[in-house]
Scaffold this active site. Sequence first.
Site, PDB file in Angstrom:
ATOM      1  N   ARG A  92       0.813  -1.218   0.000  1.00 19.74           N
ATOM      2  CA  ARG A  92       0.000   0.000   0.000  1.00 19.74           C
ATOM      3  C   ARG A  92       0.844   1.265   0.000  1.00 19.74           C
ATOM      4  O   ARG A  92       0.458   2.278  -0.565  1.00 19.74           O
ATOM      5  CB  ARG A  92      -0.885   0.028   1.246  1.00 19.74           C
ATOM      6  CG  ARG A  92      -2.003  -0.956   1.254  1.00 19.74           C
ATOM      7  CD  ARG A  92      -2.847  -0.699   2.480  1.00 19.74           C
ATOM      8  NE  ARG A  92      -3.140   0.711   2.604  1.00 19.74           N
ATOM      9  CZ  ARG A  92      -4.119   1.343   1.988  1.00 19.74           C
ATOM     10  NH1 ARG A  92      -4.937   0.673   1.215  1.00 19.74           N
ATOM     11  NH2 ARG A  92      -4.308   2.633   2.150  1.00 19.74           N
ATOM     12  N   CYS A 116      -7.114  -4.097   2.450  1.00 19.22           N
ATOM     13  CA  CYS A 116      -5.936  -4.586   3.158  1.00 19.22           C
ATOM     14  C   CYS A 116      -6.411  -5.280   4.412  1.00 19.22           C
ATOM     15  O   CYS A 116      -7.489  -4.980   4.926  1.00 19.22           O
ATOM     16  CB  CYS A 116      -5.020  -3.408   3.416  1.00 19.22           C
ATOM     17  SG  CYS A 116      -4.488  -3.154   5.060  1.00 19.22           S
ATOM     18  N   ARG A 121      -8.588   1.251   4.973  1.00 24.60           N
ATOM     19  CA  ARG A 121      -7.453   2.113   4.657  1.00 24.60           C
ATOM     20  C   ARG A 121      -7.615   2.916   3.370  1.00 24.60           C
ATOM     21  O   ARG A 121      -6.904   2.705   2.385  1.00 24.60           O
ATOM     22  CB  ARG A 121      -6.165   1.299   4.615  1.00 24.60           C
ATOM     23  CG  ARG A 121      -5.799   0.751   5.962  1.00 24.60           C
ATOM     24  CD  ARG A 121      -4.529  -0.024   5.943  1.00 24.60           C
ATOM     25  NE  ARG A 121      -3.355   0.780   6.195  1.00 24.60           N
ATOM     26  CZ  ARG A 121      -2.139   0.283   6.323  1.00 24.60           C
ATOM     27  NH1 ARG A 121      -1.933  -0.996   6.202  1.00 24.60           N
ATOM     28  NH2 ARG A 121      -1.118   1.061   6.568  1.00 24.60           N
ATOM     29  N   PRO A 122      -8.543   3.866   3.376  1.00 23.93           N
ATOM     30  CA  PRO A 122      -8.743   4.685   2.173  1.00 23.93           C
ATOM     31  C   PRO A 122      -7.574   5.649   1.949  1.00 23.93           C
ATOM     32  O   PRO A 122      -6.734   5.837   2.826  1.00 23.93           O
ATOM     33  CB  PRO A 122     -10.018   5.458   2.499  1.00 23.93           C
ATOM     34  CG  PRO A 122     -10.121   5.468   3.973  1.00 23.93           C
ATOM     35  CD  PRO A 122      -9.416   4.241   4.477  1.00 23.93           C
ATOM     36  N   ILE A 123      -7.540   6.270   0.763  1.00 21.31           N
ATOM     37  CA  ILE A 123      -6.511   7.289   0.488  1.00 21.31           C
ATOM     38  C   ILE A 123      -7.170   8.627   0.152  1.00 21.31           C
ATOM     39  O   ILE A 123      -6.574   9.483  -0.485  1.00 21.31           O
ATOM     40  CB  ILE A 123      -5.559   6.864  -0.656  1.00 21.31           C
ATOM     41  CG1 ILE A 123      -6.340   6.466  -1.914  1.00 21.31           C
ATOM     42  CG2 ILE A 123      -4.630   5.754  -0.214  1.00 21.31           C
ATOM     43  CD1 ILE A 123      -5.495   6.523  -3.169  1.00 21.31           C
ATOM     44  N   ASP A 124      -8.439   8.767   0.584  1.00 23.39           N
ATOM     45  CA  ASP A 124      -9.182   9.986   0.245  1.00 23.39           C
ATOM     46  C   ASP A 124      -8.469  11.259   0.720  1.00 23.39           C
ATOM     47  O   ASP A 124      -8.493  12.283   0.025  1.00 23.39           O
ATOM     48  CB  ASP A 124     -10.607   9.913   0.825  1.00 23.39           C
ATOM     49  CG  ASP A 124     -10.603   9.687   2.336  1.00 23.39           C
ATOM     50  OD1 ASP A 124      -9.827   8.837   2.804  1.00 23.39           O
ATOM     51  OD2 ASP A 124     -11.355  10.367   3.054  1.00 23.39           O
ATOM     52  N   LEU A 125      -7.799  11.191   1.865  1.00 22.12           N
ATOM     53  CA  LEU A 125      -7.151  12.405   2.382  1.00 22.12           C
ATOM     54  C   LEU A 125      -5.960  12.808   1.500  1.00 22.12           C
ATOM     55  O   LEU A 125      -5.695  13.993   1.305  1.00 22.12           O
ATOM     56  CB  LEU A 125      -6.711  12.204   3.837  1.00 22.12           C
ATOM     57  CG  LEU A 125      -7.839  11.849   4.817  1.00 22.12           C
ATOM     58  CD1 LEU A 125      -7.278  11.497   6.194  1.00 22.12           C
ATOM     59  CD2 LEU A 125      -8.834  13.010   4.949  1.00 22.12           C
ATOM     60  N   ASP A 307       1.195  -0.154  15.552  1.00 23.15           N
ATOM     61  CA  ASP A 307       2.093  -1.201  15.056  1.00 23.15           C
ATOM     62  C   ASP A 307       2.721  -2.030  16.181  1.00 23.15           C
ATOM     63  O   ASP A 307       3.455  -2.980  15.912  1.00 23.15           O
ATOM     64  CB  ASP A 307       3.209  -0.582  14.190  1.00 23.15           C
ATOM     65  CG  ASP A 307       2.691  -0.137  12.825  1.00 23.15           C
ATOM     66  OD1 ASP A 307       1.522  -0.427  12.501  1.00 23.15           O
ATOM     67  OD2 ASP A 307       3.456   0.509  12.082  1.00 23.15           O
ATOM     68  N   LEU A 329      -7.011   3.144  15.605  1.00 24.25           N
ATOM     69  CA  LEU A 329      -6.617   3.601  14.267  1.00 24.25           C
ATOM     70  C   LEU A 329      -7.204   2.776  13.130  1.00 24.25           C
ATOM     71  O   LEU A 329      -7.637   3.328  12.130  1.00 24.25           O
ATOM     72  CB  LEU A 329      -5.080   3.648  14.151  1.00 24.25           C
ATOM     73  CG  LEU A 329      -4.532   5.021  14.464  1.00 24.25           C
ATOM     74  CD1 LEU A 329      -4.608   5.310  15.943  1.00 24.25           C
ATOM     75  CD2 LEU A 329      -3.125   5.195  13.976  1.00 24.25           C
ATOM     76  N   ARG A 399       8.181  -8.719   4.925  1.00 23.44           N
ATOM     77  CA  ARG A 399       7.954  -7.357   4.410  1.00 23.44           C
ATOM     78  C   ARG A 399       8.629  -6.316   5.295  1.00 23.44           C
ATOM     79  O   ARG A 399       9.006  -5.254   4.811  1.00 23.44           O
ATOM     80  CB  ARG A 399       6.443  -7.040   4.363  1.00 23.44           C
ATOM     81  CG  ARG A 399       5.706  -7.691   3.214  1.00 23.44           C
ATOM     82  CD  ARG A 399       4.292  -7.153   3.124  1.00 23.44           C
ATOM     83  NE  ARG A 399       4.278  -5.738   3.440  1.00 23.44           N
ATOM     84  CZ  ARG A 399       3.386  -5.134   4.206  1.00 23.44           C
ATOM     85  NH1 ARG A 399       2.394  -5.817   4.720  1.00 23.44           N
ATOM     86  NH2 ARG A 399       3.461  -3.850   4.447  1.00 23.44           N
TER      87      ARG A 399
HETATM   88  C1  UD1 Z   1       1.325   4.274   8.370  1.00 22.23           C
HETATM   89  C2  UD1 Z   1       2.343   3.182   8.586  1.00 22.23           C
HETATM   90  C3  UD1 Z   1       1.692   1.993   9.304  1.00 22.23           C
HETATM   91  C4  UD1 Z   1       1.015   2.455  10.592  1.00 22.23           C
HETATM   92  C5  UD1 Z   1       0.093   3.642  10.337  1.00 22.23           C
HETATM   93  C6  UD1 Z   1      -0.439   4.248  11.609  1.00 22.23           C
HETATM   94  C7  UD1 Z   1       3.853   3.438   6.708  1.00 22.23           C
HETATM   95  C8  UD1 Z   1       4.341   2.921   5.413  1.00 22.23           C
HETATM   96  N1  UD1 Z   1       2.839   2.751   7.276  1.00 22.23           N
HETATM   97  O1  UD1 Z   1       0.299   3.754   7.526  1.00 22.23           O
HETATM   98  O2  UD1 Z   1       2.702   1.019   9.599  1.00 22.23           O
HETATM   99  O3  UD1 Z   1       0.263   1.402  11.139  1.00 22.23           O
HETATM  100  O4  UD1 Z   1       0.800   4.686   9.621  1.00 22.23           O
HETATM  101  O5  UD1 Z   1       0.583   4.645  12.434  1.00 22.23           O
HETATM  102  O6  UD1 Z   1       4.357   4.413   7.227  1.00 22.23           O
HETATM  103  N2  UD1 Z   1      -7.078   7.349   6.646  1.00 22.23           N
HETATM  104  C9  UD1 Z   1      -8.170   7.779   5.946  1.00 22.23           C
HETATM  105  N3  UD1 Z   1      -7.984   8.360   4.730  1.00 22.23           N
HETATM  106  C10 UD1 Z   1      -6.734   8.525   4.189  1.00 22.23           C
HETATM  107  C11 UD1 Z   1      -5.606   8.084   4.913  1.00 22.23           C
HETATM  108  C12 UD1 Z   1      -5.815   7.492   6.144  1.00 22.23           C
HETATM  109  O7  UD1 Z   1      -9.310   7.640   6.396  1.00 22.23           O
HETATM  110  O8  UD1 Z   1      -6.635   9.067   3.081  1.00 22.23           O
HETATM  111  C13 UD1 Z   1      -7.263   6.696   7.966  1.00 22.23           C
HETATM  112  C14 UD1 Z   1      -6.804   5.229   7.967  1.00 22.23           C
HETATM  113  O9  UD1 Z   1      -7.792   4.366   7.480  1.00 22.23           O
HETATM  114  C15 UD1 Z   1      -6.506   5.015   9.437  1.00 22.23           C
HETATM  115  C16 UD1 Z   1      -5.951   6.382   9.862  1.00 22.23           C
HETATM  116  O10 UD1 Z   1      -6.407   7.315   8.891  1.00 22.23           O
HETATM  117  O11 UD1 Z   1      -7.678   4.768  10.145  1.00 22.23           O
HETATM  118  C17 UD1 Z   1      -4.440   6.450   9.949  1.00 22.23           C
HETATM  119  O12 UD1 Z   1      -3.875   5.913   8.775  1.00 22.23           O
HETATM  120  P1  UD1 Z   1      -2.499   6.412   8.182  1.00 22.23           P
HETATM  121  O13 UD1 Z   1      -1.741   7.190   9.205  1.00 22.23           O
HETATM  122  O14 UD1 Z   1      -2.747   7.060   6.870  1.00 22.23           O
HETATM  123  O15 UD1 Z   1      -1.740   5.040   7.937  1.00 22.23           O
HETATM  124  P2  UD1 Z   1      -0.709   4.754   6.792  1.00 22.23           P
HETATM  125  O16 UD1 Z   1       0.001   6.000   6.445  1.00 22.23           O
HETATM  126  O17 UD1 Z   1      -1.355   3.958   5.710  1.00 22.23           O
END
Ligand code: UD1
Length: 420
Positions: A92, A116, A121-125, A307, A329, A399
Amino acid sequence: MDFLQIRGRRPLSGSVTISGAKNAALPLIAATILAREKVAISNLPDVKDIQTLLKLLDNLGARFEYGQNRAVIDTSAIESTVAKYDIVRTMRASILVLGPLLARFGHCEVSLPGGCAIGQRPIDLHLKAMERMGAEITIKSGYVVARAPKGLRGTTIIFDKITVTGTENVVMAAALAQGKTTIINPAKEPEVTQLCRVLKESGVEIEGIESDELTIYGTGGEPIEMVNISVIPDRIEAGTYLCAGAITNSQITVRECEPDHLEAVIVKLMEMGFPVEKGDGEITIYPTEKIYPVEIITSEYPGFPTDMQAQFMALSLLADGTSIIEERLFENRFMHASELMRFGATIQLKGSIATVIGPTKLYGADVMATDLRASSALVLAGLAAEGVTNVHRIYHLDRGYERLEKKLQGLGADIVRLKG
Ligand code: UD1
């Protein structure tokens, strides 16, 4: 497929050296897309996720030399800006190329990472932030298609939720945008901080590092002269080995780590009764006579890291009483609970709360890894269990943990990698 076989209940001793942080290395590698010339990155962990991101860069046309925990990356020859499904689906964090590719080339296509094991785990933000910076984003045939023909422009981004890779993407995009970008509510994880520091040393003006408001002054599209980098130590790997010491009630020292990054983890180990001593770049954990139950709520840094949640669930199985673990989270990050029950654990799950009833006498079992950190929790339980444990599907472990079984063998554990 490889699996790990552990004969448990062996005391550990000695010390273990911590590798570079995977989650710091990934954005740093992605950030080389912003560089004008070759960049050397050392203290890279030798783990699959790093190889995957290098493969992605290779696919785009970048050149690199890689070996012995070091890579020299030259992104000046990038000719494609399409991050393909085949690679993105395996990791991801590939989404980290979105910001830098868009900022440097004005366009890119990145496969949507999809679902996942630990949740939606969306990427909308990430996408909303790029749009705020002037990009046109569409989703087409499973790809994020992003265009900013006139370049990205600085703006104010307010994150509703703290996102680690989201913050990193915006920081990298903002480094080459026109004007000033302010990120309100950014992630403050040490991995984000290292990215900001490296960009700052490379000439990008950045204010508010480690605060709740980051300001980045972009170069207006000019690639940067990036400094060479040494990746910070992996706090999650260090925390996992501290848990290995705890779950076997042994004295071990974790070396070449950054104790300040592990404060929340150390506090919880101490609450559980383990004496912990911080030194210069090292931490020693000592045995305890009684393991106390614990209450954990995962949160963003500097809070308790999600983590480390699975590893502490394994440890709390031995505690004398009921532990409560709340995962704030990710909505589906308790998959290790049912595998831990195969060792004899009593765990009740209700929404985001796991109630662990200890102490449990653990017996070795065949168990299946479901995600990266869940895998290490199963190894930990295996170290404490009587008899033989086989941990299957360890490609998840590979990984993110460098030579896990070798490092544990060095501490005296009876663990081998087998094929079956
Ligand atoms: C990163 C870490 C991961 C860790 C996580 C939280 C890396 C490569 N991975 O993952 O090991 O578990 O931080 O510390 O650094 N969210 C949204 N929209 C978005 C982005 C996130 O709703 O666009 C939500 C996620 O679903 C989750 C929360 O925000 O509930 C935090 O996620 P995020 O900090 O983005 O995790 P990652 O960056 O994917």
